[in-house]
Each structure stands twice: as C-alpha cells, then as structure tokens.
Enzyme design. Structure first.
Site, PDB file in Angstrom:
ATOM      1  N   PRO A   2       0.845  -1.166   0.029  1.00 21.56           N
ATOM      2  CA  PRO A   2       0.004  -0.063   0.041  1.00 21.56           C
ATOM      3  C   PRO A   2       1.042   1.209   0.108  1.00 21.56           C
ATOM      4  CG  PRO A   2      -0.650  -1.297   2.022  1.00 21.56           C
ATOM      5  CD  PRO A   2       0.570  -1.972   1.413  1.00 21.56           C
ATOM      6  N   GLU A   3       0.630   2.250  -1.124  1.00 24.19           N
ATOM      7  CA  GLU A   3       1.491   3.421  -1.296  1.00 24.19           C
ATOM      8  C   GLU A   3       0.170   4.318  -1.027  1.00 24.19           C
ATOM      9  OE1 GLU A   3       4.377   3.625  -4.271  1.00 24.19           O
ATOM     10  OE2 GLU A   3       4.405   1.524  -4.121  1.00 24.19           O
ATOM     11  N   HIS A  92      -4.781 -13.925  10.408  1.00 27.63           N
ATOM     12  CA  HIS A  92      -3.899 -12.731  10.750  1.00 27.63           C
ATOM     13  C   HIS A  92      -4.901 -11.676  11.041  1.00 27.63           C
ATOM     14  CE1 HIS A  92      -0.647 -15.453   9.407  1.00 27.63           C
ATOM     15  NE2 HIS A  92      -1.244 -15.550   8.108  1.00 27.63           N
ATOM     16  N   ARG A 111       2.095 -10.267   7.468  1.00 29.45           N
ATOM     17  CA  ARG A 111       3.553 -10.199   7.994  1.00 29.45           C
ATOM     18  C   ARG A 111       3.838  -9.242   9.261  1.00 29.45           C
ATOM     19  NH1 ARG A 111       6.547  -8.755   2.276  1.00 29.45           N
ATOM     20  NH2 ARG A 111       8.464  -8.941   3.467  1.00 29.45           N
ATOM     21  N   ARG A 148      21.940  16.883  -3.677  1.00 27.56           N
ATOM     22  CA  ARG A 148      21.817  15.387  -3.524  1.00 27.56           C
ATOM     23  C   ARG A 148      22.647  14.645  -4.500  1.00 27.56           C
ATOM     24  NH1 ARG A 148      18.588  14.244   1.190  1.00 27.56           N
ATOM     25  NH2 ARG A 148      19.462  12.211   0.902  1.00 27.56           N
TER      26      ARG A 148
END
Length: 269
Positions: A2-3, A92, A111, A148
């Site tokens: 999920p972003e 889960h 997880r 950077r």
DNA sequence: CGATTATCCTGTGCGC
DNA sequence: TGCGCACAGGATAATC
C-alpha cells in the site's frame, strides 16, 4: 504494497462507512500490532464517535470526539476490512474495532509489519515525514533534491523527502517525467523538478481514481475486499521485457542500490 | 552524506 | 508432488 493511492482509497472507505458512528469496542491480539505504547491505552477510544479521517503519506489518521488520534500504517501486507459483527475472522486478524451501527473495522496483516498507535498531541510520531506527495510544491522538492547525489528514485521513496511514494509509484513517476530513476537527484534542472511534481500528481491522482494497484498476489484490497485496477495502467512497473507503451523498446530492470527499478532506456534521460 | 546490509514476518512462486 | 530458496508493496538502524 500500500502506497499513497491505496491508503487514500482505504481512507475514503473508512470515512464513508464509519464517520459519525460510535466505537463500542476495540480488541487487539498479538504483541506487535500495537507496539509503541501499552495496548490497553486504546480503551481511551471506547464510546467515542469517529469525527473524521485524514492521511499523511502512507499514514491513515482517524480523529475521535474528545480523544487522541488513532494512526494506522499498513506497511507491506496490512489491510483494513469492513465486516459484519460476528462473521468469521480471516487469518492474521490482529485488531477489531466494533461500531454501534456500521459493523466492524478489522485490521489484517500477515507479515505483522503494520501497526496501530495513538498519536501524541501534535503527532510527533509523524514529524520526520516530508510533505505529502500530493501536496508538494516544486519549490519544496527543489530544496529537498538540491545538492543530493543519491539517485532520484531513492529520494522519491524516502519518506523524509516526500511522504507517500513507494517502489511502484516511484518507477511510474520517473517514467511519466521522462527521467531515469538513477539520475543524481541534485542534477535535475528546475523545469525537470517541476515535471516530477506534475508527474507525481498525475500518476497518484489517476491511481486513486482507479482505486489503487493490486499486484499478482492480490494482497491489496479496499475496505470491501475489492481489487484496485491501476495495475492495468502501469507503464513500466513489473513489465520487464515488455514493450514500452511510448516507444516499443523493451522495459529494463536496472539495479539502484540494493533494489531495482523498471524503466525505458530510450524514453527516460 | 551515501551506499550497503540487516532486521522485523509470512506467503508465494519458482527451479529442481 | 514436494522441498528449499529467493523474493515481495515498507521503514529503520547500524556500519563503513
């Protein structure tokens, strides 16, 4: 998985289904789901109506009348699912929020990287995050990339620089912007930084409209268990060897640090 | 600063 | 069919 677009899709689901409803009970099992403070503290939310929701990057925020904010992060495999009370728990399932009228909101996470926590006033736990990827301005991004030498993709997925982008959308944004993911971030000209900001908004907005990306494992699902469809619009992610939708050259998978990026060598400079 | 590596976990998909 | 292994959307810390 999920972003930003997936978290936003879930947030809208929570908002539509549960805002205004009163939390009757919250039950957590497993030691890892609530690990920043004693899990018993969640009882502070009992009896409170859900006042609203918010999001910063990949963090989902829930606001309660007179109570602290409950923050949810799905990390790699977390899901929030709406369910009728008393129906069987899928494996889960680590937390269940039971509401007075609209049923249950369940947190499922194989997880166990995901977490729930009550934020302190002012949300210091989120203080390290850069501007939300949908709200960042070219000036902000220019300042963050200046000087950077790290690859552009590494900074796009760095939540301190920009909050909300992960592996999938970083590759899609670099392609949309026509920039190699391994370009030194500080080498971007101002107009290229502006292009990245525009590509970020475009890709994330389109993905939200498609209710996010569900990959082959179908791990990402919305509140109602439905899959997203933006994976059908991925231009480069996961498409190694397939023709670039722009020029037809095969998509490559190039190493960037310990991870890899999908890109088109002829369309991205 | 940057790059590299390891860690927290389970599930899956692949090669043999 | 079964086994072992590599790898997966994320975030963070340690080390050089």
């Amino acid at each position: 998985m999920p972003e930003l677009p997936e978290v936003e899709t879930v947030r809208r689901g929570v908002d539509g289904l549960f805002v205004g409803d009163t939390l009757v009970d919250i039950a957590v099992s497993g030691a890892r789901t609530v690990r920043r403070h004693p899990p018993e503290r969640l009882a502070e939310l009992r009896g409170r109506p859900l006042a609203g929701t918010g999001r910063h990057g990949k963090y989902l925020l829930t606001r309660w009348d007179g109570g602290p904010e409950l923050v949810v992060h799905l990390r790699m495999s977390g899901q929030l699912l709406a369910a009728a009370p008393g129906t069987g728990l899928v494996p889960h399932t680590h937390a269940v929020l039971r509401f007075a009228a609209a049923g249950e909101l369940r947190f499922v996470d194989p997880r166990t990287f995901g977490e729930l926590f009550l934020a302190q006033p002012g949300r210091p736990e989120l203080g390290h995050l850069g501007p939300d990827a949908l709200a960042v301005t070219p000036a902000q991004l220019s300042a963050a990339l200046a000087g950077r030498r790290a690859p552009l993709k590494c900074l796009l997925v760095d939540q301190r620089v920009l909050a909300g982008i992960g592996n999938i959308y970083a590759d899609e944004i670099c392609f949309r912007a026509g920039l190699r993911p391994d370009r030194a971030a500080g080498s971007l000209r101002p107009e290229e930084v502006a292009t990245v900001v525009g590509a970020t908004r475009a890709v994330l907005t389109e993905s939200i409209a498609a209710r996010g990306s569900s990959l082959a494992d179908q791990q990402y699902r919305d509140l109602f268990g439905a899959l997203g469809s933006y994976q059908l619009n991925h231009r480069v992610y996961g498409r190694v060897g397939l023709p670039c939708p722009s020029c037809g050259q095969p998509i490559e998978r190039v190493p960037i640090g310990a991870r890899r990026a999908f890109m088109c060598a002829s369309c991205q400079a």
